[in-house]
Design an enzyme around this catalytic site. Structure first.
Site, PDB file in Angstrom:
ATOM      1  N   LYS A 116      17.503   7.811   1.498  1.00 38.52           N
ATOM      2  CA  LYS A 116      16.426   8.756   1.839  1.00 38.52           C
ATOM      3  C   LYS A 116      16.694   9.313   3.220  1.00 38.52           C
ATOM      4  O   LYS A 116      17.278   8.629   4.071  1.00 38.52           O
ATOM      5  CB  LYS A 116      15.078   8.033   1.843  1.00 38.52           C
ATOM      6  CG  LYS A 116      13.891   8.964   1.745  1.00 38.52           C
ATOM      7  CD  LYS A 116      13.649   9.314   0.299  1.00 38.52           C
ATOM      8  CE  LYS A 116      12.536  10.278   0.095  1.00 38.52           C
ATOM      9  NZ  LYS A 116      12.208  10.389  -1.340  1.00 38.52           N
TER      10      LYS A 116
HETATM   11  N1  GLU Z   1      12.914  13.473  -3.523  1.00 39.00           N
HETATM   12  C1  GLU Z   1      12.834  13.149  -4.903  1.00 39.00           C
HETATM   13  C2  GLU Z   1      12.371  11.706  -5.094  1.00 39.00           C
HETATM   14  O1  GLU Z   1      11.787  11.124  -4.229  1.00 39.00           O
HETATM   15  C3  GLU Z   1      14.113  13.489  -5.645  1.00 39.00           C
HETATM   16  C4  GLU Z   1      15.323  12.750  -5.199  1.00 39.00           C
HETATM   17  C5  GLU Z   1      16.630  13.268  -5.794  1.00 39.00           C
HETATM   18  O2  GLU Z   1      16.614  14.178  -6.595  1.00 39.00           O
HETATM   19  O3  GLU Z   1      17.644  12.718  -5.392  1.00 39.00           O
HETATM   20  O4  GLU Z   1      12.489  11.124  -6.140  1.00 39.00           O
END
Ligand code: GLU
Length: 460
Positions: A116
């Protein structure tokens, strides 16, 4: 959400260790040691990257902006997870969200690990040129750790396809000759993104709700009839046939798409009576005109109308109410698609909805989750409900490798199939025992990761 993930991982492992079927080769002391190893591996990130991006603002001032990229675990594949632009971003939160990504990917059998990112800004306070510079600097500062087979960011709160396009382009300039299409997902379709990626999280959130309340129940009536003493089964059973009133918190990329899916769904008798955004709640007991509201928000930088006059001008029938009142409305279902920690100790007793669907990550605090689950409120958790984004990111990554692109219907079909495969693997267990759905999902994900870590010889 501080330490929440540590607790859930520990609890899931303790629960699993009780079962003889879980890693049967491990006995007595070896079993205890393996438990300790798994707790330490799964509760700590592999890497926390932190930088202060040096940005020259339009007014000539130079500022340092804190930025993070956390790589929690890559047992199942390259690190994967969004980059959030929000003023409340902090290290603990990014670490927790990275852990959630590891478990989310494991639960849905997506061959990625968990990561993240975050930048501590309110993007609305920066010009497009400044945001472009922030994106380029982000890639620049973390460039060694990112890449198609290493760590693949995607959009999250405050970022979208525009930022992913900029970031991918910067990655390409920094690493000439390297594969780059899979270095970022959630890009625009023209720039190698996938059709359907923008709608994927909201669609997936709705699929989760529809699957539980309709598709699964239709296919498994016996399971339901035999388990009516389970409070969650009772809640699902009571709600499946009657018209359901729905309130949606958040009208961005996730909330507006989930609201539209609910509005046009032919399987359930939904009525979306309320939606809210950062400014207001709009309410109509007869049901809101969701397509008209989406149209309005597309033309007004993502905002809903805030006055009776604006509503009248668009011929939308609704009353304007206080933003935070939405959560406590007398409705059957709440879709939470805004930020984390929205339902907490102070307001959980006022929640009237009996079904809560988590479109955002961690919108219900641990205390509130416990309280509501004890009341038999059926919570469809983030890890299960909001995985549509990362699932279609995975499809985008595959399409980038093949340089062959899918049609939109194909993407949505693959998304539905992937999510229903997950439901099929967790729902029978959920219906058969009284643990809340969230715990079932965590146990499932932790079991998968633990088994692979064991097989790879990582527990000695
Ligand atoms: N930000 C989104 C999540 O928290 C998508 C993450 C992604 O597509 O890698 O699941």
């Amino acid at each position: 959400m501080k330490n929440k993930m540590v607790t859930v991982i520990q609890q899931s492992l303790s629960e699993l260790m009780e079962s003889e079927q879980f890693l049967p080769g491990l006995k007595d002391e070896t079993r205890d040691r393996a438990f300790q190893s798994l707790v330490s591996i799964l509760t700590t990130p592999n890497r926390v990257n932190k930088s202060f991006l040096r940005i020259s603002l339009d007014n000539g001032k130079v500022v340092r902006i804190p930025a993070f990229r956390v790589q929690h675990n890559n047992t199942l594949g390259p690190y994967k997870g969004g980059i959030r632009f929000h003023e409340s971003v902090n290290e603990d939160e990014v670490v927790n969200l990275a852990k959630l990504m590891t478990l989310k990917n494991a639960l849905h059998d997506v061959p990625f690990g968990g990561g993240k990112g975050g930048v501590v800004i309110n993007p609305r306070e920066y010009s497009v040129k400044e945001l472009n510079l922030i994106c380029k600097k982000y890639v620049h500062y973390f460039s060694d750790t990112l890449g198609t087979e290493k760590d693949i960011p995607a959009p999250d709160i405050g970022t979208s396809e525009r930022e992913m396009d900029w970031m991918m382009a910067e990655f390409k300039s920094i690493h000439p000759g390297e594969t780059y299409r899979g270095s970022f997902t959630g890009k625009s379709v023209m720039n190698g993104g996938s059709l359907g990626r923008r709608e994927a999280t909201g669609k997936g959130v709705y699929y989760a709700y529809r699957y539980l309340l309709h598709d699964f129940i239709e296919e498994n009536k016996n399971l339901l009839d035999n388990n009516k003493s389970n409070p969650f089964v009772k809640t699902a059973f009571e709600h499946r046939k009657r018209p359901l009133t729905i309130a949606v918190q958040g009208f961005g990329n996730v909330g507006s798409v989930a609201a539209l899916e609910a509005h046009k769904c032919v399987y359930l008798q939904n009525k979306v009576v309320a939606v809210s955004d950062r400014n207001v709640t709009l309410y109509n007991s007869e049901g809101l005109d969701i397509p008209a509201l989406i149209n309005y928000s597309n033309q007004h930088e993502g905002d809903l109308p805030t006055t009776e006059k604006e509503l009248e001008a668009e011929d939308i029938k609704a009353t304007v109410q206080d933003r935070d009142g939405l959560l406590e409305l007398d409705v059957d279902v709440l879709f939470l698609a805004a930020l984390e920690d929205q339902i907490h100790q102070d307001n959980c007793k006022n929640i009237k909805a009996r079904i809560i669907v988590e479109g955002a990550n961690a919108p219900v605090t641990q205390d509130a989750d416990k309280y509501l689950s004890n009341q038999g409120v059926l919570i469809i958790p983030d890890i299960l409900a909001n995985a549509g984004g990362v699932i279609v990111s995975y499809l985008e990554w595959i399409q980038g490798r093949e340089t062959q692109f899918y049609k939109e219907e194909q993407v949505f079909k693959l998304l539905y199939d992937k999510m229903s495969a997950t439901f099929k693997s967790v729902l029978p267990e959920f219906f058969n025992d009284p643990l809340p759905l969230r715990q079932n999902c965590y146990i499932h994900a932790v079991k998968k990761l633990s088994t692979i870590l064991y097989r790879q010889g990582k527990l000695y």
